[in-house]
Design a protein around this motif. Structure first.
Motif, PDB file in Angstrom:
ATOM      1  N   ARG A 155      -1.380  41.959  73.988  1.00 44.84           N
ATOM      2  CA  ARG A 155      -2.311  40.853  74.285  1.00 44.84           C
ATOM      3  C   ARG A 155      -2.640  40.812  75.779  1.00 44.84           C
ATOM      4  NH1 ARG A 155      -0.572  34.915  72.552  1.00 44.84           N
ATOM      5  NH2 ARG A 155       1.053  35.366  74.078  1.00 44.84           N
TER       6      ARG A 155
ATOM      7  N   THR B 155      -1.181  21.819  71.261  1.00 45.49           N
ATOM      8  CA  THR B 155      -1.324  21.980  72.715  1.00 45.49           C
ATOM      9  C   THR B 155      -0.600  23.231  73.186  1.00 45.49           C
ATOM     10  OG1 THR B 155       0.635  20.675  73.261  1.00 45.49           O
ATOM     11  CG2 THR B 155      -1.449  19.473  73.084  1.00 45.49           C
ATOM     12  N   MET B 156       0.465  23.646  72.440  1.00 39.15           N
ATOM     13  CA  MET B 156       1.232  24.830  72.852  1.00 39.15           C
ATOM     14  C   MET B 156       1.597  25.677  71.634  1.00 39.15           C
ATOM     15  SD  MET B 156       4.992  23.298  73.567  1.00 39.15           S
ATOM     16  CE  MET B 156       5.825  22.355  72.311  1.00 39.15           C
ATOM     17  N   SER B 157       0.751  25.640  70.621  1.00 45.12           N
ATOM     18  CA  SER B 157       1.106  26.330  69.374  1.00 45.12           C
ATOM     19  C   SER B 157      -0.141  26.633  68.548  1.00 45.12           C
ATOM     20  CB  SER B 157       2.047  25.439  68.557  1.00 45.12           C
ATOM     21  OG  SER B 157       1.448  24.179  68.314  1.00 45.12           O
ATOM     22  N   ASN B 158       0.013  27.536  67.601  1.00 42.82           N
ATOM     23  CA  ASN B 158      -1.001  27.760  66.570  1.00 42.82           C
ATOM     24  C   ASN B 158      -0.614  26.951  65.337  1.00 42.82           C
ATOM     25  OD1 ASN B 158      -1.076  30.880  67.981  1.00 42.82           O
ATOM     26  ND2 ASN B 158      -3.003  29.792  67.638  1.00 42.82           N
TER      27      ASN B 158
ATOM     28  N   HIS C 229      -5.528  21.762  77.688  1.00 49.07           N
ATOM     29  CA  HIS C 229      -4.198  21.532  77.122  1.00 49.07           C
ATOM     30  C   HIS C 229      -3.409  20.542  77.972  1.00 49.07           C
ATOM     31  CE1 HIS C 229      -4.937  24.981  74.420  1.00 49.07           C
ATOM     32  NE2 HIS C 229      -5.750  25.280  75.399  1.00 49.07           N
TER      33      HIS C 229
ATOM     34  N   GLY D 129      -1.981  33.695  69.117  1.00 47.59           N
ATOM     35  CA  GLY D 129      -0.548  33.709  69.392  1.00 47.59           C
ATOM     36  C   GLY D 129       0.144  34.945  68.847  1.00 47.59           C
ATOM     37  N   VAL D 130       1.157  35.375  69.584  1.00 46.46           N
ATOM     38  CA  VAL D 130       1.986  36.486  69.116  1.00 46.46           C
ATOM     39  C   VAL D 130       2.693  36.082  67.821  1.00 46.46           C
ATOM     40  CG1 VAL D 130       4.176  37.640  69.653  1.00 46.46           C
ATOM     41  CG2 VAL D 130       2.275  37.721  71.283  1.00 46.46           C
ATOM     42  N   MET D 131       3.231  34.858  67.781  1.00 48.14           N
ATOM     43  CA  MET D 131       3.942  34.445  66.559  1.00 48.14           C
ATOM     44  C   MET D 131       2.967  34.261  65.405  1.00 48.14           C
ATOM     45  SD  MET D 131       7.024  34.194  65.538  1.00 48.14           S
ATOM     46  CE  MET D 131       7.963  34.131  67.060  1.00 48.14           C
TER      47      MET D 131
ATOM     48  N   ASN E  27       4.905  29.292  67.641  1.00 45.31           N
ATOM     49  CA  ASN E  27       4.768  29.896  68.964  1.00 45.31           C
ATOM     50  C   ASN E  27       5.936  30.840  69.211  1.00 45.31           C
ATOM     51  OD1 ASN E  27       6.895  28.616  70.345  1.00 45.31           O
ATOM     52  ND2 ASN E  27       5.584  27.035  71.218  1.00 45.31           N
ATOM     53  N   ALA E  28       5.827  31.613  70.285  1.00 40.59           N
ATOM     54  CA  ALA E  28       6.783  32.689  70.525  1.00 40.59           C
ATOM     55  C   ALA E  28       8.199  32.169  70.734  1.00 40.59           C
ATOM     56  CB  ALA E  28       6.341  33.502  71.746  1.00 40.59           C
TER      57      ALA E  28
ATOM     58  N   LYS F 170      -4.710  34.309  76.572  1.00 40.27           N
ATOM     59  CA  LYS F 170      -3.837  33.307  77.192  1.00 40.27           C
ATOM     60  C   LYS F 170      -4.179  33.269  78.684  1.00 40.27           C
ATOM     61  CE  LYS F 170       1.041  31.980  76.798  1.00 40.27           C
ATOM     62  NZ  LYS F 170       1.165  30.808  75.931  1.00 40.27           N
TER      63      LYS F 170
HETATM   64  C1  PLP Z   1      -2.628  26.714  73.158  1.00 38.23           C
HETATM   65  C2  PLP Z   1      -1.642  27.640  72.567  1.00 38.23           C
HETATM   66  N1  PLP Z   1      -1.927  28.246  71.407  1.00 38.23           N
HETATM   67  C3  PLP Z   1      -1.059  29.093  70.844  1.00 38.23           C
HETATM   68  C4  PLP Z   1       0.158  29.376  71.421  1.00 38.23           C
HETATM   69  C5  PLP Z   1       1.108  30.304  70.716  1.00 38.23           C
HETATM   70  O1  PLP Z   1       1.113  31.591  71.269  1.00 38.23           O
HETATM   71  P1  PLP Z   1       2.403  32.524  71.153  1.00 38.23           P
HETATM   72  O2  PLP Z   1       2.700  32.664  69.682  1.00 38.23           O
HETATM   73  O3  PLP Z   1       1.995  33.797  71.769  1.00 38.23           O
HETATM   74  O4  PLP Z   1       3.509  31.809  71.865  1.00 38.23           O
HETATM   75  C6  PLP Z   1       0.491  28.802  72.640  1.00 38.23           C
HETATM   76  C7  PLP Z   1       1.773  29.119  73.292  1.00 38.23           C
HETATM   77  O5  PLP Z   1       2.173  28.522  74.248  1.00 38.23           O
HETATM   78  C8  PLP Z   1      -0.425  27.905  73.227  1.00 38.23           C
HETATM   79  O6  PLP Z   1      -0.149  27.295  74.385  1.00 38.23           O
END
Ligand code: PLP
Length: 274
Positions: free
Chosen positions: A47, A174-177, A146, A198-200, A235-236, A139
């Motif tokens: 990514r 805000t920090m996740s899918n 956010h 997101g990677v996860m 999230n990761a 990212k």
């Molecule tokens: C806005 C947002 N979307 C998605 C993600 C998930 O991404 P990842 O699975 O790479 O952690 C994050 C992670 O912090 C995020 O801030």
């Protein structure tokens, strides 16, 4: 203690001319470091490389990033690693320098062994996401949407907020899918206009297909979320995070979520242990 490397040297400052600071001109990765290794590092580097390519920032050599991650983590077993790549320093003005020297920051924040995050109470945020297909999925630095969304609540019992695009479609936390089960199928928002791939999210889509589940990337309305049979975030750092309630409406921990959490445990996402 937290460790920071700037261009390979132990340091906690960057030049004030750095375009990552001045314009948010750069990208980052947040990586779970477990049992002495950065988890899903290949996917994070992929990514990062895609982001560098799309922003025309020269990608630092992967071997260098790997070595600096090892250096920052020292002998810690668990923690969170962060990679930041900016376009580097430049004169005043938006125009990218003709031969910029990208800057890389590698940080490590030690922690205890992973513990699972319990089912989350979430809310719907008022702050909407900015649409920009040129940046969607990446990212990027400069995550003010956010920051504003996360500033909407202080109640420690609310773990996460869901965000919508200007058309009202639910895109992410805000920090996740976000994933939902609707009519017995797994769905997650498509991210062509905004949101982070997101990677996860990618890992979960892959595991779901291996388990024979139908998964589609689609547009999700607030009604789809309200009527979902199951709802979870990814999230990761957390893996799969079941949603217990959204604005007070309860969700059951269902069979899709449970099966996917078991599949993630089997590939090293200890946070998904029940
Ligand atoms: C806005 C947002 N979307 C998605 C993600 C998930 O991404 P990842 O699975 O790479 O952690 C994050 C992670 O912090 C995020 O801030």
């Amino acid at each position: 203690v937290d460790t920071w490397l700037v261009d390979g040297q132990f340091a906690e400052t960057i030049p004030i001319t750095d375009r990552g600071f001045v314009y948010g001109d750069g990208i980052f990765e947040t990586i779970a470091f477990r049992r002495g290794k950065p988890r899903f590092l290949e996917l994070h580097l992929e990514r990062l490389a895609e982001g560098c390519a799309r922003l025309a920032i020269r990608m630092p050599a992967e071997q260098r990033l790997r070595a600096e991650l090892r250096m920052a983590a020292a002998d810690h077993a668990h923690g969170t690693a962060k990679l930041i790549v900016t376009r580097g320093s430049g004169p005043r003005g938006y125009a990218p320098p003709t031969a910029p020297e990208p800057r890389r920051v590698v940080a490590f924040f030690p922690s205890d062994a992973a513990t699972s995050a319990g089912p989350a109470a979430v809310r719907i945020c008022r702050t909407v996401l900015s649409i920009n297909p040129a940046l969607a999925g990446l990212k990027t630095l400069g995550r003010l949407d956010h920051v504003l969304a996360r500033a909407e609540w202080r109640d420690p019992d609310i773990a996460e907020g869901l965000m919508r695009d200007p058309a009202g479609r639910v895109v992410c936390g805000t920090m996740s899918n976000v994933f939902a089960v609707r009519h017995g199928r797994l769905v997650t928002p498509e991210l062509s206009g905004c949101g982070i791939r997101g990677v996860m999210r990618r890992v979960v889509i892959g595991q779901a297909r291996q388990l024979g589940m139908e998964v589609s990337e689609t547009q999700l309305s607030l009604q789809d979320i309200r009527q979902a049979e199951e709802l979870f975030l990814t999230n990761a750092l957390i893996g799969i995070w079941p949603v217990a309630s959204c604005d007070g409406q309860p969700y059951a921990l269902g069979p899709f979520t449970t099966a996917l959490r078991e599949a993630l445990v089997a590939i090293g996402v200890d946070e998904c242990r029940p």
